[in-house]
Scaffold this motif. Sequence first.
Motif, PDB file in Angstrom:
ATOM      1  N   ASP A 289      80.034  37.758  69.434  1.00  0.00           N
ATOM      2  CA  ASP A 289      81.327  37.250  69.094  1.00  0.00           C
ATOM      3  C   ASP A 289      81.425  36.053  68.198  1.00  0.00           C
ATOM      4  O   ASP A 289      80.781  34.962  68.180  1.00  0.00           O
ATOM      5  CB  ASP A 289      82.371  36.930  70.397  1.00  0.00           C
ATOM      6  CG  ASP A 289      83.764  37.285  69.806  1.00  0.00           C
ATOM      7  OD1 ASP A 289      84.080  38.078  68.864  1.00  0.00           O
ATOM      8  OD2 ASP A 289      84.720  36.738  70.572  1.00  0.00           O
TER       9      ASP A 289
ATOM     10  N   HIS B  98      84.725  33.687  66.093  1.00  0.00           N
ATOM     11  CA  HIS B  98      85.870  33.223  65.847  1.00  0.00           C
ATOM     12  C   HIS B  98      86.116  32.071  64.998  1.00  0.00           C
ATOM     13  O   HIS B  98      85.283  31.116  65.088  1.00  0.00           O
ATOM     14  CB  HIS B  98      86.841  33.046  67.225  1.00  0.00           C
ATOM     15  CG  HIS B  98      87.244  34.489  67.788  1.00  0.00           C
ATOM     16  ND1 HIS B  98      88.612  34.962  67.969  1.00  0.00           N
ATOM     17  CD2 HIS B  98      86.515  35.159  68.661  1.00  0.00           C
ATOM     18  CE1 HIS B  98      88.593  35.944  68.629  1.00  0.00           C
ATOM     19  NE2 HIS B  98      87.300  35.996  69.214  1.00  0.00           N
TER      20      HIS B  98
ATOM     21  N   HIS C 111      84.336  36.661  75.509  1.00  0.00           N
ATOM     22  CA  HIS C 111      84.526  37.921  74.923  1.00  0.00           C
ATOM     23  C   HIS C 111      82.984  38.538  74.714  1.00  0.00           C
ATOM     24  O   HIS C 111      82.667  39.430  74.967  1.00  0.00           O
ATOM     25  CB  HIS C 111      85.106  37.690  73.326  1.00  0.00           C
ATOM     26  CG  HIS C 111      86.617  37.253  73.541  1.00  0.00           C
ATOM     27  ND1 HIS C 111      87.307  37.158  72.334  1.00  0.00           N
ATOM     28  CD2 HIS C 111      87.209  37.104  74.520  1.00  0.00           C
ATOM     29  CE1 HIS C 111      88.422  36.847  72.744  1.00  0.00           C
ATOM     30  NE2 HIS C 111      88.457  36.852  73.931  1.00  0.00           N
TER      31      HIS C 111
END
Length: 366
Positions: A218, A220, A252
């Motif tokens: 993941d 971000h 996540h």
Amino acid sequence: MSDCFILLSAGKSKRFKSKINKQFITYKNKPLFEHSLKIAQDSKLFKRILVVTNKKLKKKKYKGIDIIKGGIERHNSTQNALHFLKNKKIKNVYIHDAARPNLSINLLKKLRNNLKKNSAVVPYLNSENSVKYRNNNKINNLNRDKVLLTQTPQCFNFIEIFDLYKNNKEKITDEASLYLNNNKKIKFITGDKNNFKITTVDDLKYLKSETYYGIGFDVHRLIKNKKLFLGGVKIPFHSGLKGHSDGDVIIHAIIDSLLGAMKKGDIGTYYPSNSSKFKNIRSKNMLNPVLKLLNNNNFSINNIDINLICENPKVSKIRYRIINSLSKLLSINRNLINLKGKTVEKLGIIGKEHAIACEVICSLSK
Ligand code: ZN
């Protein structure tokens, strides 16, 4: 005079409901019977090892091992083996069932030591269950401390057991029965709980806890005026992770790795990013349905390995808190979780502290 290990591997596995005979079912990457074969070889206690089987085995693969045909019943197979060994100067035979793959060298050595002063040595366990005995229509109690559950290898002086078998007409389920039927003395020694017999497909399932692996990734973007959450922990930092949720990349990536190992899709399957229902959700709460899946499908976590990829915050400063938090959230021991920090030499958006990425590998047992 030397000792011989006889591996009985000719049974038809009537109670084992599978197309393949249980001795040849794959267990820990090899046919079941090969496990005790290897232990016998590794023990270096035997000049001769004999496999009794009705399956065609490649002689090349089993160098130094005698392979002979089995009989219809177990005692026929033993008889074949004893006949084969006649005139081969064997002192003792150790007769073992291939369906007991967890034989140990320790047990073999214990048996050998006891054979020095005894002509028949048999390992046994007491029953852990209360025992009843049916006699005609009446069921009686038996004192479980006096019940002996016999195991294999059962070990005998060759000449003695050869003679007993020669005169035997009865169907027997183990050699100890033959000795007792003839009022011969057996030295019973404590066996090994681990040395149990696989009788049904369920026994094998119980032995074979399968391992599954999952990978998760993941990333971000970091933005101002948002709190930073990593592994469920609030971390003081100049920015937070942008996202539909709190943007916790560690959680996540863990969710995706767990779903991957269970073959249950990905995080988007459970939390579509276009659904307003999950807006601003705390990522630690996103773990709940995943943990339910783990539980309902009998999975358990063996370990989780995490790479957190960022220039800052420094992982060494937050490692303890994150591992603690994950251990609580996942209900697993802290030492099953590893967290590594990885910087990117100030390269790209991660290097400029505009984003944080995370990758995770997990292993599960079923
Ligand atoms: Zn995410």
